[in-house]
Design a protein around this motif. Structure first.
Motif, mmCIF file in Angstrom:
data_model
loop_
_atom_site.group_PDB
_atom_site.id
_atom_site.type_symbol
_atom_site.label_atom_id
_atom_site.label_comp_id
_atom_site.label_asym_id
_atom_site.label_seq_id
_atom_site.Cartn_x
_atom_site.Cartn_y
_atom_site.Cartn_z
ATOM 1 N N GLU A 55 -26.485 -27.392 15.582
ATOM 2 C CA GLU A 55 -26.537 -27.833 17.091
ATOM 3 C C GLU A 55 -25.481 -27.277 17.899
ATOM 4 O OE1 GLU A 55 -29.528 -28.515 18.119
ATOM 5 O OE2 GLU A 55 -30.141 -28.148 16.210
ATOM 6 N N ASP B 34 -28.765 -20.455 1.179
ATOM 7 C CA ASP B 34 -28.778 -21.725 2.493
ATOM 8 C C ASP B 34 -27.959 -21.529 3.602
ATOM 9 O OD1 ASP B 34 -30.440 -23.260 0.719
ATOM 10 O OD2 ASP B 34 -28.927 -24.253 -0.435
ATOM 11 N N GLU C 221 -22.644 -30.477 1.569
ATOM 12 C CA GLU C 221 -23.453 -30.907 1.046
ATOM 13 C C GLU C 221 -24.304 -32.208 1.823
ATOM 14 O OE1 GLU C 221 -24.651 -31.155 -2.465
ATOM 15 O OE2 GLU C 221 -23.927 -28.993 -2.178
ATOM 16 N N ILE D 124 -30.009 -19.065 5.770
ATOM 17 C CA ILE D 124 -31.132 -19.704 6.371
ATOM 18 C C ILE D 124 -30.454 -20.648 7.760
ATOM 19 C CG2 ILE D 124 -32.772 -21.788 6.296
ATOM 20 C CD1 ILE D 124 -33.010 -20.992 3.273
ATOM 21 N N PHE D 125 -29.357 -21.252 7.343
ATOM 22 C CA PHE D 125 -28.836 -21.925 8.423
ATOM 23 C C PHE D 125 -28.358 -20.987 9.634
ATOM 24 C CE2 PHE D 125 -27.637 -24.983 5.077
ATOM 25 C CZ PHE D 125 -28.688 -25.727 4.961
ATOM 26 N N ALA E 157 -26.286 -33.307 4.856
ATOM 27 C CA ALA E 157 -27.336 -32.595 5.659
ATOM 28 C C ALA E 157 -27.106 -32.946 7.105
ATOM 29 C CB ALA E 157 -28.672 -33.094 5.077
ATOM 30 N N MET E 158 -26.700 -34.281 7.541
ATOM 31 C CA MET E 158 -26.506 -34.470 8.657
ATOM 32 C C MET E 158 -25.305 -33.548 9.438
ATOM 33 S SD MET E 158 -25.474 -38.484 10.163
ATOM 34 C CE MET E 158 -26.707 -39.058 8.933
ATOM 35 N N ARG F 288 -24.357 -30.460 8.530
ATOM 36 C CA ARG F 288 -24.859 -29.130 8.506
ATOM 37 C C ARG F 288 -25.759 -29.236 9.895
ATOM 38 N NH1 ARG F 288 -26.674 -29.632 2.814
ATOM 39 N NH2 ARG F 288 -28.624 -30.002 3.880
ATOM 40 N N ASN F 289 -26.489 -30.011 10.040
ATOM 41 C CA ASN F 289 -27.598 -30.034 11.173
ATOM 42 C C ASN F 289 -26.663 -30.146 12.528
ATOM 43 O OD1 ASN F 289 -29.988 -29.576 9.802
ATOM 44 N ND2 ASN F 289 -29.946 -31.666 9.317
#
Lengths: 124, 207
Positions: free
Chosen positions: B104, B127, B94, B130-131, B96-97, B99-100
């Motif tokens: 990377e 989702d 949940e 998409i990732f 977002a930081m 996940r991103n």
């Protein structure tokens, strides 16, 4: 002319939103992530922000939190995301979003919301 | 008289690394209450590939962003199956930081992530799909175009296809054209898909 900052890491999405907004007479700037967006904000104020959630370096939630904490005139922000769950929307509003739209946006729908938030007159 | 630095005076880093720097000491420090101790432990554990499970477990409960960042770097350096599995699980987070950051990190491990890609692109959660496409962006793997063509041909979710089209505009070749044209027909009433597919077709034609 009202200035809008489009923040999204996907070049195609930025181009798509830019086209829609420019065709309606807005001036559009772009940022590829929240960090770059904060730099743009320092350079000059915007009238509205169109913000993606998932971006490297600083995501949309982080951008909005930092933007809202700044002692500057605040402008409305629309969060636009592929994330359709209630939690994402709740968090977006908690971070300072004024509206949450789910991608992909349709031109007429996006423009109607932008014009409402900017207090512009709706076409009859 | 000039100041003379005492050899006995502990440096800041020695103080922060007060536990033994062997595997058991580092694993203990990884659970320390002090985020600084956890961060040093996470950094030094990169030398111990057998610590990947402990790092993944810590990642799931870690609350300090700077420690999380170091754990992700160490997992990227270790890059074994457990580390990659841990990174893929972050795509469901949940946060977002996180996940991103995981996206990377996964981009740095093309060969290690490739065996997972087929499964991620068929995950039940759109989702996550998409990732997974986001990871493909920098994966520099020979299969990337095939994966993207398969996504825009088979995936029913408009945003998974939209993310794949965006990337096909950058890495696609003539081979992708029939799939892009078919996608336009499949989502005939989605202006964004029309826009993105047309742009990809134009870029491919321009070479």
């Amino acid at each position: 002319m009202k200035r809008i900052l489009v923040i999204d890491d996907a070049a195609t999405v930025r181009l798509y939103h830019r086209g829609i907004l420019e065709s309606a007479g807005f001036e559009v700037s772009e940022a590829v992530n929240g960090l770059e967006a904060l730099e743009r904000v320092v350079e000059g104020p915007f009238d509205l922000y169109l913000v993606d959630i998932n971006m490297p370096k600083l995501d949309g939630y982080g951008f909005l939190r930092e933007l809202r904490a700044k002692d500057i005139p605040q402008a409305p922000a629309i969060m636009v995301s592929t994330e359709a769950e209630d939690n994402d929307q709740r968090l977006a509003y908690a971070c300072g979003a004024n509206l949450y739209l789910i991608k992909p946006t349709k031109p007429a729908q996006l423009l109607a919301h932008v014009q409402t938030l900017l207090g512009a007159r709706q076409p009859s | 008289m000039g100041l003379k630095k005492s050899h006995d005076a502990p440096t800041a880093s020695e103080d922060e690394r007060r536990l033994p720097r062997d595997l058991p000491g580092l694993l203990t420090a990884l659970a320390d209450d002090d985020p600084l101790a956890r961060r040093w432990a996470a950094r030094d554990l990169a030398q111990y590939p057998e610590s990947s499970r402990a790092l993944v477990e810590r990642l799931s409960i870690e609350t300090e962003p700077s420690v999380t960042a170091v754990i992700l770097t160490s997992l990227t350096l270790i890059g074994d199956e457990i580390a990659v599995a841990g990174l893929t699980e972050c795509l469901r987070s949940e946060d977002a930081m996180l996940r991103n950051a995981a996206i990377e990190a996964m981009k740095q491990l093309p060969d290690e992530v490739a065996p997972w890609m087929g499964r991620l692109l068929e995950d039940l959660d759109p989702d996550v799909r998409i990732f997974a496409v986001d990871v493909l962006e920098s994966l520099r793997h020979p299969q990337v175009e095939d994966w993207l063509i398969r996504v825009i041909t088979q995936d029913a979710h408009v945003n998974v296809c939209a993310t794949a089209v965006d990337l096909l505009g950058e890495v696609g070749s003539e081979r992708a054209k029939p799939a892009l044209l078919a996608l336009k027909q499949r989502f005939a009433d989605e202006p964004y898909i029309q826009f993105a597919a047309d742009l990809a077709l134009k870029r491919i034609s321009a070479g």
